[in-house]
Structure formats: C-alpha cells, structure tokens
Design an enzyme around this catalytic site. Structure first.
Site, PDB file in Angstrom:
ATOM      1  CG  HIS A 465      -1.825   1.158   1.346  1.00  0.00           C
ATOM      2  ND1 HIS A 465      -3.156   1.106   1.005  1.00  0.00           N
ATOM      3  CD2 HIS A 465      -1.605   2.439   1.762  1.00  0.00           C
ATOM      4  CE1 HIS A 465      -3.714   2.290   1.198  1.00  0.00           C
ATOM      5  NE2 HIS A 465      -2.788   3.122   1.666  1.00  0.00           N
ATOM      6  CD  GLU A 466       1.580   3.556   3.642  1.00  0.00           C
ATOM      7  OE1 GLU A 466       1.761   4.641   3.036  1.00  0.00           O
ATOM      8  OE2 GLU A 466       0.534   3.317   4.276  1.00  0.00           O
ATOM      9  CG  HIS A 469       0.151   6.242  -0.757  1.00  0.00           C
ATOM     10  ND1 HIS A 469      -0.883   6.917  -1.365  1.00  0.00           N
ATOM     11  CD2 HIS A 469      -0.379   5.685   0.372  1.00  0.00           C
ATOM     12  CE1 HIS A 469      -1.993   6.772  -0.654  1.00  0.00           C
ATOM     13  NE2 HIS A 469      -1.717   6.030   0.408  1.00  0.00           N
ATOM     14  CG  HIS A 472       0.064   8.558  -7.336  1.00  0.00           C
ATOM     15  ND1 HIS A 472      -1.031   9.007  -6.630  1.00  0.00           N
ATOM     16  CD2 HIS A 472      -0.103   9.024  -8.600  1.00  0.00           C
ATOM     17  CE1 HIS A 472      -1.826   9.688  -7.425  1.00  0.00           C
ATOM     18  NE2 HIS A 472      -1.280   9.729  -8.625  1.00  0.00           N
TER      19      HIS A 472
END
Length: 676
Positions: A465-466, A469, A472
């Site tokens: 998940h991190e 980020h 992105h």
C-alpha cells in the site's frame, strides 16, 4: 558553520542534521520566499515566468528544508518536537499570508483570462486552476477583521493538529505492562514473545514488556489466551489520550478536538459555506455532501446484513467452542483468529515464516519491475537517520529517475501506523530537472538476533500500500511541481494507486515472488496458499462496516455547522455505531481521542476517501483480471494514464482514460465477498 537545511543537497544530509539548524534555515527560506514574491509582483508584466515560477522555486526550497524536520519529528520525536512546532507556526503564517495576497491572486486571474491561456501546457493550466481554487479557499476574498480571524484560526489549527498528534504519541509511549511470568503471555507466538523480551531489554527491565505499539498490541489482542491481559491492554489502547483509562487526563485530547471542530466550522462560515464538509469537498472528486453520505449509506445497506451474520457466527463459535458466554470487545480479535483457524486451518502466525521482510521487499520490487519496467537498487552510501533505514533508487534503462527512504520497523518515540511523505517533488527548475524522492514508513516487528522481521500477510499488504503511494509520487512525468506526483490529486482519489497495488498480494503468481520460508527458502506450500486465499474475505463485511463507522462519524461530524462539544462528539459516534456497527464497544472506548487521520492528518471530512478510492482501485484492477495480472500492455496503460499524470488532470478524467468508462462498484463488492 554550514547548515544542510539551507544548502539543500538533493539528498538530505541526515548524518549532519541537528534540531538547532531548523530555525535559522526556515527563517532564511521564508525571507527568500517573501523577497522573491515582492520582486515578482514588482515586474512590469507579472506572469508565469517572471512571478509564479521563481516563487514556486523558492517555496520548493522551503518545503525541502522543512521536510526533514517534519519527518524526524515523526520518526524520532524527542529533541525535534520543539523546533518542528516553531517552524510549523511560521510556515502556517506564511501560507495564510500568501493566500490573502490580492496582488498575487490577480496574477493568477489575469493569466486565466488571457486569450492564449487555453493553448498553455496542461500541467500549467491545471496549476493556475488549482491556484485560483486555493486562493478562494484560503480567504483571499476576506477583508479586515474577518481576514485577521481567518489567519489566526489557521495558525491555531496548525498548533492544535500538532498537539493532538503529540498527545497520541505520548500516550502510546507512556503505557507499558511488564511481567516476569511467561505464563501470563500464554498463546503469544514466538515472534511476539521475542519482541516483548527485546522491548524489556531495551528499557533495562526484566522479563517481557507489552507496549501499545502496533505489533505488540495486535499480538496480544489476537493471540493472548489470558483474558484479563487482553482486557488490560485493550482498555489502555482504546482510552489513549482521553479522560478515561490508566492514564486518564494525562494526555487528554478531549478539549483539543472540540476546539479544532469549532475553528474548522468558523473557517467554513467565513468562506460563505454551511459547514466544514462543504469546504473539504471543494478539493475532492465527490461533488456534494449528499453524494458522499449516499455512497456511505448505500455501502452500509449492502454490507451490514453480511456483517451481522459474521458476528452472529462468531458469537455462536465463542459460546460453543471457547466457553465465552458473552463476547467482550477484548475477545473479538482473539475469538476471530480461533474461528478462522478452525474454518480454514490458517492464521497470520502460520504465514509469518513465509513472509520474511527481505524476501517480501525484493519480491515487491520484482512485481513492480514486471508491471512498469522500473528497477529498484539500494544505495548504502546515502546518509539515513537510523540504522534500520535503507535508501533506494528507481531506475529505468539503467538511469536513476527517483528515490525513496524506507523505515520499516517499530521503535520507541516513532509515530505509529504507516505512511508515505515527500522529500522532494519532480519539477523543472533553474538548475534543471529535480528528481522526486519519498519517505516510506511502516511499523513492523524488529528483526531478532537469529531471524529477520517476519511479516503477517496483513503487514505485507501494508508495505505494498505505502509503496503504491510512493510510486504515484515517483513515477510522475509531470515536471510542474504543484501538480507533479501526488500534488494536486483529489484527496478522495489519492488512495487509488496504493490500494490498487495491494491486489498483487492476493495473486498466486505474485505471492510466489514475495514469499519463501525464512530458514529454507521453501515456497509457501500450495495447501497453505489455498487456505490463505479461501480466508481472504473472512469477516470482510465486519471490516467494511468498521471503516464505514469511521467514515460516517468523520463526515457527519464535519457537517455540523458550529462544531461540537465533547458530549456531542460522543453522542454522534454512538449514533453512527447504532446505525452501522455490529460489535460491542468498551465503556472506556474513546476512539475519537486518537483518531489522528481527521484531527492531525489530512482526512478531515475525507475519511470516506478510503472506500471511495477502493471502488476505483477494485474497478481498475478488474482490467488486469481480464487481461492477466502481469500483462505488460495493461501495466503500461495504467502507468501512462494514472501514475505518470499526477494531479495534472481531474481524477475522474484519468480513471475514465484508463478504464474506458466511469467507475462501477461491482468489482469492490465482488472482491470483498459482499453480494451486490
């Protein structure tokens, strides 16, 4: 004496940083920003090149100086807290002052009105559009006393946000439970016992030490057979930073919350809005409060019946098999783990040996290489702030184009949870192209002398998940800072890339890349893999309504026109729980007092974003399900339409460009095991 926060090399000199360097550096950068602004506005024809670009460059340097101070306050705290808070107050004042600068606002407005504006590059046009929006939301239209009040409120809100976070951190760190009786810890897995032993040794205590840090707390709640211990730890955790519990009143956030809510409501009113939720939505995908509430209620209507069935099953199992006549809040995770093991013969602990942190990390990098054609390379020569931290470069065709720091393990005085933050943003400046750099922070169990950190599968998804980020932020091809990477992205879409990457944690082909027994390298056995996949949606409806509880509480709280008293806050939370929750709550539960996402983070009237973006991520992933999870063409399509675009275009426009249509909720319901 040199000051790295003023010199600003691309990679912060963490080996040379000291708290006393923060104030002079921030003062110097703020002075430079104001001087650049004054010169830019004095130009004969203020515009992008003469005014906005130089100002953005000066502000980027300010951000790069503040970033290490803010980061070190989160991961080391201690001596960094006071200089961070002093700098935050000055920077908040500067941004408030900037938001009220009519002359600068008019530069933006004149650019937008120029007949040739429609021919400008997309990223620059979006920057002007967002700049004008932020001026309006920053109170540029206010006069006199109202302007002063708005500015004072902004300064005070920054202080209160920091106070809230500090109280949660201090309350979490202050409570421990030491025991010399290993029998009290019956049921705890070896990994948790080793961590408790290490925690005791780290504080020069005997025996074992239980803390409220994530890995320790979750281990007790999920595995400790000692019901009294579970109750003790649970009540300490849920009453943190409140007027109840073992540290009642010591770090109490109760008055902090009320003041924050009151000031937010005032800010909205000053801008002519009915409540803070309206103000929050002005920079999000969702168009109205009604749309958000209908989205959440619709999901609750679909999920709550399934959640109630799941809890009824758990109650029956607890009574018939575990001898618990009534499930208490501190029993739920423990009983659920027992039921999961009985039903699927699998547990997070059984999976741990197959997910050693180094293997997961290398496998995750391999997954991303197959998806996007980028490689990850460690660089041990880059200075870091703690021995656990590593720095990595991202490379494409052998060329470095971005980098990130990874701080993976829990430790004392480090903020809990997991997050990504920016070090630098990709931008084209006077010195050339600046590379994007990120911080990725988690709180996994520390490795021990004889084994690496072993992750639960839940922690594996947290790491993905991190990193989503981070990708992105780092894979952007936009070179205009305000809309590069995660900048300028609607807050309720910013979770799309992070939740999207989690999907590969559940795909057998990817699991083979991220798993292997820490001692033998043996792959995750097929039987265990099948059980893990079968258990994927175990109690997923209960988890969904828990998230909806948080989201509805947050959004309805910020729909109140005047803020809320402590009693009103509690009453609203009770009301929301009665509507959507299915599990019991401890009388000592003061969840709101440690709800940092909305009181100390960026999720005020925006916690719904997790579920909103989950619709986007599930629907986006469904295209990979159709074409193959490592289909190179689909991976490049996602890279080019979503990740590389940053905030240069509206989130819905980007999603539609990728998926060929507007988002649909069906994929989320299917992936969660909740029938549509």
């Amino acid at each position: 004496m040199s000051n790295p926060l003023q010199e600003l090399p691309l990679l912060p000199r963490f080996d040379q940083l000291h708290p006393e360097q923060v104030a002079p550096a921030i003062d110097a950068h703020l002075a430079a920003c104001r001087a650049v602004l004054e010169r830019g506005l004095a130009e004969e024809q203020p515009g992008w090149d003469s005014t906005l670009a130089p100002l953005e460059e000066a502000q980027d340097r300010l951000s790069r100086a503040f970033s290490p101070a803010s980061h070190l306050n989160s991961v080391l705290s201690g001596d960094w807290r006071a200089p961070y808070e002093a700098a935050l107050a000055k920077i908040t004042a500067y941004w408030t002052e900037l938001g009220h600068n009519r002359a600068l606002y008019e530069v933006y407005r004149d650019i937008e009105k120029d007949p040739g504006f429609s021919d400008w590059p997309q990223a620059r046009r979006k920057t002007i559009e967002l700049g004008l929006r932020d001026f309006r939301l920053g109170g540029v239209g206010l006069e006199g006393a109202e302007r002063e009040r708005f500015a004072a409120n902004s300064r005070r809100l920054a202080e209160l946000s920091s106070t809230f976070a500090n109280n949660v951190l201090d309350a979490t760190s202050a409570w421990t439970y030491q025991t010399d009786d290993e029998g009290e810890l019956a049921g705890l897995p070896d990994t948790a016992l080793a961590a408790a032993r290490a925690a005791a040794e780290g504080r020069e205590q005997s025996g074992w030490l239980i803390t409220l840090d994530g890995p320790s707390y979750l281990a007790v709640m999920t595995h400790a057979d000692n019901r009294a211990l579970r109750q003790r730890v649970h009540e300490a955790f849920v009453s943190r930073a409140s007027d109840l519990g073992p540290d009642a009143g010591r770090f109490d956030n109760t008055p902090v919350m009320s003041e924050i809510l009151s000031l937010r409501a005032q800010q909205a009113q000053l801008l002519g809005m009915g409540n803070y939720a309206e103000l929050s939505l002005a920079s999000k995908m969702a168009e109205s409060s009604d749309e958000v509430l209908e989205f959440l209620h619709n999901l609750a209507r679909r999920a709550r019946p399934a959640a109630q069935r799941e809890f009824t099953e758990l109650q029956a199992f607890a009574g018939e098999t575990l001898g618990l006549e009534k499930l208490q809040p501190w029993d739920i995770a423990w009983a659920a783990e027992k039921l999961k093991h009985e039903r699927y013969a699998v547990s997070q602990e059984a999976l741990r040996p197959y997910f050693p942190y180094p293997r997961v990390l290398a496998g995750m990098f391999a997954v991303v290489e197959r998806l996007y054609g980028v490689t990850v390379q460690t660089d041990p020569a880059v200075p870091v702030w703690h021995k656990d931290v590593q720095f990595f470069w991202l490379l494409r065709n052998g060329e470095k184009f971005a980098g990130f720091y990874l701080d993976p393990f829990a430790r004392d005085k480090k903020r809990g949870g997991a997050w990504m933050d920016t070090v630098t943003t990709r931008r084209q400046g006077s010195a050339g192209l600046q590379l994007p750099l990120a911080y990725l922070v988690c709180n996994f169990s520390q490795p021990t002398a004889d084994r690496p950190s072993l992750l639960t599968h839940n922690e594996v998804t947290t790491l993905f998940h991190e990193f989503g980020h981070g990708l992105h932020h780092m894979l952007t091809q936009v070179d205009v800072g305000p809309v590069a990477g995660i900048n300028g992205v609607a807050w309720d879409a910013v979770e799309l890339p992070s939740q999207f990457l989690e999907n590969w944690c559940w795909e057998p082909e990817a699991i083979a890349m991220i798993s292997g027994h820490y001692e033998t390298g043996e792959p995750l056995p097929v039987a265990l893999l099948e059980k893990m996949l079968a258990a994927k949606n175990f109690q997923s409806a209960m988890f969904t309504v828990r998230q909806l509880e948080f989201a509805l509480f947050d959004f309805r709280l910020h729909c109140l026109a005047e803020g809320a008293s402590p009693q009103q806050i509690q009453a609203l939370l009770d009301e929301v729980r009665a509507e959507v929750a299915v599990v019991p709550v401890s009388p000592l539960n003061r969840f709101q007092n440690s709800f940092s996402h909305i009181f100390a983070g960026g999720y005020a009237a925006g916690y719904y974003s997790y579920k909103w973006a989950e619709v986007l991520s599930a629907d986006a992933f469904s295209l990979f399900e159709e074409n193959g999870i490592f289909d190179a063409k689909t991976g490049q399509h996602f890279l080019h339409t979503i990740l590389e675009q940053g905030g240069s275009r509206d989130a819905l426009e980007l999603f539609t460009a990728f998926r060929g249509r507007a988002p649909e909720i069906d994929a989320l319901l299917r992936n969660s095991g909740i029938e549509s």
